[in-house]
Write an enzyme that holds these catalytic residues in place. Structure first.
Site, short mmCIF file in Angstrom:
data_model
loop_
_atom_site.label_atom_id
_atom_site.label_comp_id
_atom_site.label_asym_id
_atom_site.label_seq_id
_atom_site.Cartn_x
_atom_site.Cartn_y
_atom_site.Cartn_z
CG HIS A 91 39.26 34.23 19.98
ND1 HIS A 91 38.15 34.59 20.71
CD2 HIS A 91 39.07 32.91 19.67
CE1 HIS A 91 37.34 33.56 20.84
NE2 HIS A 91 37.88 32.52 20.21
CG HIS A 93 38.88 30.10 17.48
ND1 HIS A 93 38.94 29.50 18.72
CD2 HIS A 93 40.07 29.81 16.88
CE1 HIS A 93 40.11 28.88 18.85
NE2 HIS A 93 40.80 29.05 17.75
CG ASP A 95 33.21 29.95 17.87
OD1 ASP A 95 34.40 30.02 17.49
OD2 ASP A 95 32.90 29.83 19.07
CG HIS A 96 34.22 34.05 19.22
ND1 HIS A 96 33.81 34.64 20.39
CD2 HIS A 96 34.37 32.73 19.49
CE1 HIS A 96 33.70 33.73 21.33
NE2 HIS A 96 34.04 32.55 20.81
#
Length: 274
Positions: A91, A93, A95-96
């Site tokens: 996804h 976001h 932090d990914h």
């Protein structure tokens, strides 16, 4: 927090102590990003997948745009005698996904994702490199673009933020939607019940050796939270803050911003304006 008269299925214990990543199977390794926190647990799990002797690797969720972490990802692929030829996002976001463009530039690999100008990975799509493939399972709810990836060779499901290694995930309203998330959990129950998925490799926290038990825990948790929200509304709560005070009083304040998002998603599900 459990409402009076309710019993909660115990959360499966996947590991003792801090999660540090490392080799998980002959074809999978986790590189832990240096971004620990209340929402990221020990940090973001970046997954490097390569069939032994295959020579090519898939990187799932490169994590933050941190030069040291990106170097560690490349080093892990080299240790597996594999060149990174695909980058996949569970996804969008940060932090990914934040480090994906920099990693793509460094290794010359495409970024595959849902939404945000990609739309490469519909349900059932297969991402393959030499000798290894993962299949996309659409798992919206945490976010609208959330996917999970089935690595059939290890009976493993890489879940991003859909299922975590510890605790439970946020339904990130307004992008996240509780009705979609509940449907996702039903699909995960079918996958684990069939034996197609035995273990979960999450986007944060330790690996989960008993996928069925963790999915069962998540389903019970969601039902209990909805019951708690209903009780809070009956007790006079009229908005997110009122539910927060009644239902999440025992939750650390560091995660209250995430709790507010999940409460909003639950209120929308129950037909209450937010």
């Amino acid at each position: 927090m459990t409402s009076p008269g309710q019993t909660r299925a115990p959360e499966p214990s996947a590991a003792v102590g801090a999660w540090r990543g490392g080799a998980i199977s002959p074809r999978a390794a986790c590189v832990l990003a240096p971004n620990p926190g209340p929402m990221t647990l020990d940090g973001t799990n970046t997954w490097v997948l390569a069939e032994p002797g295959g020579g090519e690797a898939i990187v799932i969720d490169p994590g933050p745009d941190d030069p040291g972490h990106l170097a560690a990802i490349r080093a892990q692929a080299q240790a597996m005698d594999a060149a990174i030829t695909r980058i996949v996002l569970t996804h969008g976001h940060a932090d990914h996904a934040e480090g994906a463009p920099a990693l793509a530039t460094l290794v010359g690999a495409p970024i595959l994702a849902v939404g945000r100008g990609h739309d490469d990975l519909g349900a059932g799509a297969v991402v393959s490199v030499r000798g290894l493939e993962v299949r996309v399972e659409a798992t919206p709810g945490h976010t609208a673009d959330s996917i999970s990836l089935i690595l059939a060779a290890d009976n493993a499901l890489l879940t991003g933020d859909t299922v975590l290694g510890r605790g439970t995930t946020v339904v990130a309203h307004p992008d996240g939607e509780l009705s979609a998330y509940l449907e996702t959990l039903d699909r995960l129950r079918a996958l684990t019940g069939s034996g197609e998925v035995v273990r979960i490799w999450p986007g944060h926290g330790p690996v989960i050796p008993d996928a069925a038990a963790m999915v069962a825990f998540y389903r019970v948790h969601r039902r209990e939270r909805l019951d708690q929200v209903r009780a809070a509304l009956a007790d006079g709560a009229v908005d997110v803050e009122g539910v927060l005070e009644r239902v999440y009083a025992d939750v650390p304040t560091a995660v209250w911003p995430a709790a507010r998002l999940s409460i909003a998603a639950q209120l929308v599900y129950l037909g209450v304006p937010v």
